[in-house]
Scaffold this motif. Structure first.
Motif, PDB file in Angstrom:
ATOM      1  N   SER A 139       0.669  -1.357  -0.001  1.00  0.00           N
ATOM      2  CA  SER A 139      -0.059  -0.081   0.103  1.00  0.00           C
ATOM      3  C   SER A 139       0.881   1.264  -0.044  1.00  0.00           C
ATOM      4  O   SER A 139       0.521   2.008   0.882  1.00  0.00           O
ATOM      5  CB  SER A 139      -0.969  -0.226   1.096  1.00  0.00           C
ATOM      6  N   PHE A 140       1.594   1.454  -0.982  1.00  0.00           N
ATOM      7  CA  PHE A 140       2.480   2.676  -1.109  1.00  0.00           C
ATOM      8  C   PHE A 140       2.436   2.880  -2.939  1.00  0.00           C
ATOM      9  O   PHE A 140       2.455   1.899  -3.352  1.00  0.00           O
ATOM     10  CB  PHE A 140       3.827   2.195  -0.581  1.00  0.00           C
ATOM     11  N   PRO A 141       2.705   4.246  -2.946  1.00  0.00           N
ATOM     12  CA  PRO A 141       2.801   4.220  -4.559  1.00  0.00           C
ATOM     13  C   PRO A 141       3.715   3.549  -5.125  1.00  0.00           C
ATOM     14  O   PRO A 141       4.674   3.788  -5.082  1.00  0.00           O
ATOM     15  CB  PRO A 141       2.881   5.800  -4.680  1.00  0.00           C
ATOM     16  N   THR A 156       5.429   6.572   1.883  1.00  0.00           N
ATOM     17  CA  THR A 156       4.537   7.447   2.580  1.00  0.00           C
ATOM     18  C   THR A 156       4.273   7.097   3.773  1.00  0.00           C
ATOM     19  O   THR A 156       4.980   6.205   4.483  1.00  0.00           O
ATOM     20  CB  THR A 156       3.153   7.543   1.666  1.00  0.00           C
ATOM     21  N   LYS A 157       3.200   7.815   4.742  1.00  0.00           N
ATOM     22  CA  LYS A 157       3.070   7.363   5.874  1.00  0.00           C
ATOM     23  C   LYS A 157       4.070   7.602   6.965  1.00  0.00           C
ATOM     24  O   LYS A 157       4.173   6.682   7.863  1.00  0.00           O
ATOM     25  CB  LYS A 157       2.097   5.999   5.892  1.00  0.00           C
ATOM     26  N   ASN A 192      -2.302  -2.236  -4.971  1.00  0.00           N
ATOM     27  CA  ASN A 192      -2.603  -1.374  -3.937  1.00  0.00           C
ATOM     28  C   ASN A 192      -3.679  -1.732  -2.866  1.00  0.00           C
ATOM     29  O   ASN A 192      -4.589  -2.565  -3.376  1.00  0.00           O
ATOM     30  CB  ASN A 192      -2.643  -0.143  -4.652  1.00  0.00           C
ATOM     31  N   ASP A 193      -3.686  -1.250  -1.810  1.00  0.00           N
ATOM     32  CA  ASP A 193      -4.751  -1.583  -0.737  1.00  0.00           C
ATOM     33  C   ASP A 193      -6.296  -1.304  -1.187  1.00  0.00           C
ATOM     34  O   ASP A 193      -7.116  -1.524  -0.991  1.00  0.00           O
ATOM     35  CB  ASP A 193      -4.538  -1.258   0.764  1.00  0.00           C
ATOM     36  N   ILE A 213      -9.444   3.782   0.906  1.00  0.00           N
ATOM     37  CA  ILE A 213      -8.671   3.522   2.142  1.00  0.00           C
ATOM     38  C   ILE A 213      -8.773   4.612   2.969  1.00  0.00           C
ATOM     39  O   ILE A 213      -8.214   5.981   2.559  1.00  0.00           O
ATOM     40  CB  ILE A 213      -7.367   2.908   2.164  1.00  0.00           C
ATOM     41  N   GLY A 217      -3.204   5.929   6.231  1.00  0.00           N
ATOM     42  CA  GLY A 217      -3.171   6.632   5.019  1.00  0.00           C
ATOM     43  C   GLY A 217      -4.454   7.144   4.384  1.00  0.00           C
ATOM     44  O   GLY A 217      -5.411   6.682   4.890  1.00  0.00           O
ATOM     45  N   ASN A 219      -6.272   7.259   0.439  1.00  0.00           N
ATOM     46  CA  ASN A 219      -6.287   6.922  -1.074  1.00  0.00           C
ATOM     47  C   ASN A 219      -7.407   6.137  -1.743  1.00  0.00           C
ATOM     48  O   ASN A 219      -8.299   5.714  -1.082  1.00  0.00           O
ATOM     49  CB  ASN A 219      -4.975   6.007  -1.374  1.00  0.00           C
ATOM     50  N   GLU A 239      -3.632   7.324  -6.060  1.00  0.00           N
ATOM     51  CA  GLU A 239      -2.594   7.793  -5.008  1.00  0.00           C
ATOM     52  C   GLU A 239      -3.241   9.405  -4.718  1.00  0.00           C
ATOM     53  O   GLU A 239      -2.577  10.225  -5.041  1.00  0.00           O
ATOM     54  CB  GLU A 239      -1.352   8.132  -5.495  1.00  0.00           C
ATOM     55  N   GLU A 268      -3.168  13.775   1.769  1.00  0.00           N
ATOM     56  CA  GLU A 268      -3.433  12.524   2.883  1.00  0.00           C
ATOM     57  C   GLU A 268      -2.673  13.425   4.266  1.00  0.00           C
ATOM     58  O   GLU A 268      -3.064  12.728   5.234  1.00  0.00           O
ATOM     59  CB  GLU A 268      -2.074  11.763   2.515  1.00  0.00           C
TER      60      GLU A 268
HETATM   61  C1  BGC Z   1      -0.098   5.333   0.057  1.00  0.00           C
HETATM   62  C2  BGC Z   1      -1.329   4.570  -0.684  1.00  0.00           C
HETATM   63  C3  BGC Z   1      -2.251   3.968   0.092  1.00  0.00           C
HETATM   64  C4  BGC Z   1      -2.735   4.569   1.133  1.00  0.00           C
HETATM   65  C5  BGC Z   1      -3.592   3.860   2.345  1.00  0.00           C
HETATM   66  C6  BGC Z   1      -1.119   6.026   1.294  1.00  0.00           C
HETATM   67  O1  BGC Z   1      -0.001   6.783   1.916  1.00  0.00           O
HETATM   68  O2  BGC Z   1       0.319   6.181  -0.907  1.00  0.00           O
HETATM   69  O3  BGC Z   1      -0.682   3.734  -1.652  1.00  0.00           O
HETATM   70  O4  BGC Z   1      -2.997   3.263  -0.675  1.00  0.00           O
HETATM   71  O5  BGC Z   1      -1.671   5.262   2.040  1.00  0.00           O
HETATM   72  O6  BGC Z   1      -2.937   2.889   2.690  1.00  0.00           O
END
Ligand code: BGC
Length: 427
Positions: A139-141, A156-157, A192-193, A213, A217, A219, A239, A268
């Motif tokens: 779950s990251f870009p 991220t996060k 991705n999630d 989500i 995070g 998205n 994203e 975010e």
């Molecule tokens: C990420 C996304 C993810 C979202 C929720 C964000 O920080 O970039 O890829 O879907 O968090 O987990």
């Protein structure tokens, strides 16, 4: 009382988005979506996920990895066809405890992926000879070139594990399985999630087109049905957390400057659970003129807002743990501030939905549909659900009646299994 009412009002005003501003956010988001789809400069990458909606007939036993928040999950999922499934077994472990931290600069790619491989060793004990296909919810870009190959663009996060940015994450995972003698596990898919959430929803509510989500995070993804944008018709991981056409308050700017990646993930940082508590900390420090910044979390915010009494004595208990004894009346004011931060977050999330709905419906009417949402903020934080719904009506008027936002939990595991089923068909 230490709180100056005029000062409080000005902070809350700065954190309030009215109906017109919401509509502007929704339009600007749609505009940025369409720029990116045309291959032009945009604040959102709109990443192709190389998978479409499931048929519900996917079958078999698959492994699923959920890697995206502070908890890792390894699952064995049985897809039974006819939209039926069972989570047969699960192992969950935190990435951060008092003893170790696997998300900051002291960790390494090898350490983290070995840790994950060990979790699957535990999950499969006694069944190490059978071949399993694994779907990875990461779950990251990530920039994908097919359902297996995804390179992490940027953490991220506040994650900062060295050695992963720029790498094909499934290669790192497969290498760890091979190192640990678990070569019977074949990594076949990464999603991705948000995509996992949409696949899961599609399994049970086929009218769903948007997956969201709303947790640590923030998205969104949606099913893009036009294939004439230089990509196959597929689910697009927007994203949307990186959208940057919102007007930040001075508190958003302060938070951003002190973050791991200043300038990035501006939406975010205004919306998600990882950051909302930080916004409260900064504003309360200012209001109470505190030397030290308190450390509020999104969970504290929920605790503060759960107390709806006029005296706010339960809210005062949560707040005083962080800032020391309060004077009479202060807790209720801090609760007002907490609500302003939460409500702004919900309204921005709704504006994202509206922008996506406008894009998908084009010049036609918005189709009857569910929006699938997972995440602790949506599930647990007071005021969030009703403010998402209310803002949708403000932006879309009666067309909002076609749209039903719904909480759909634990999509990451099932979505990863569905992706593994789809990908392993071609093996
Ligand atoms: C990420 C996304 C993810 C979202 C929720 C964000 O920080 O970039 O890829 O879907 O968090 O987990």
């Amino acid at each position: 009382m230490r709180i100056n009412e005029a000062q409080l009002k000005s902070i809350i005003d700065e954190l309030t988005l009215d109906k017109e501003q919401l509509k502007e956010v929704a339009s600007a988001l749609r505009f940025d979506m369409e720029l990116a789809l045309q291959g032009r400069e945009s604040s959102m990458p709109m990443l192709c996920s190389y998978i479409g909606m499931p048929t519900g007939q996917e079958k078999g036993e698959f492994l699923a990895l959920d890697f995206g928040g502070t908890n890792l999950r390894a699952e064995l999922v049985s897809l039974k066809g006819d939209c039926q499934y069972e989570i047969v077994k699960m192992v969950a472990k935190p990435l951060v405890t008092e003893e170790y931290n696997l998300i900051n600069g002291s960790a390494s790619a090898e350490k983290v992926f070995d840790f994950i491989a060990d979790m699957f060793g535990e999950l499969l004990e006694g069944a190490e000879n059978k071949t399993y296909y694994l779907g990875h919810t990461f779950s990251f870009p990530s920039q994908q070139t097919d359902i297996y190959n995804a390179r992490l663009l940027v953490w991220t996060k506040e994650f900062a594990i060295p050695g992963v940015e720029g790498e094909v994450v499934n290669d790192l995972l497969q290498a760890a399985f091979d190192r640990k003698g678990l070569s019977n596990i074949k990594v076949v898919a990464v999603i991705n999630d948000t995509v996992a959430e949409l696949l899961t929803a599609g399994y049970q509510y086929p009218d769903t087109q948007i997956g969201c989500i709303y947790a640590t995070g923030s998205n969104n993804c949606y099913m893009e049905r036009t294939a004439d944008v230089g990509r196959p018709a597929a689910i697009i991981n927007m994203e949307s957390g990186s959208f940057n056409k919102l007007t930040p308050s001075q508190w958003d700017n302060k938070l951003d400057e002190a973050s791991e990646k200043p300038g990035r993930q501006r939406l975010e940082k205004m919306v998600s659970g990882r950051y909302m508590g930080e916004l409260l900390s900064l504003t309360v420090q200012h209001l109470l003129n505190l030397q030290e910044k308190p450390e509020f979390t999104a969970i504290d915010m929920s605790g503060i807002m759960a107390d709806t009494t006029a005296v706010a004595s339960d809210a005062a208990k949560v707040i005083s743990v962080k800032v020391g004894a309060l004077e009479p009346g202060e807790a209720a004011y801090i609760r007002d501030l907490t609500e302003a931060i939460a409500i702004r977050s919900a309204r921005i999330v709704a504006a994202c939905f509206a922008g996506i709905l406008w894009h998908v419906s084009g010049s036609g009417k918005i189709a009857q549909q569910h929006i699938a949402i997972d995440g602790s903020v949506y599930e647990h934080m007071p005021h969030i659900k009703e403010n998402v719904q209310k803002a949708l009506y403000e932006i879309l008027d009666e067309e909002a009646g076609a749209v039903t936002p719904m909480l759909l939990k634990d999509g990451s595991g099932l979505g990863a299994a569905i992706a593994a089923a789809v990908a392993s068909k071609n093996i």
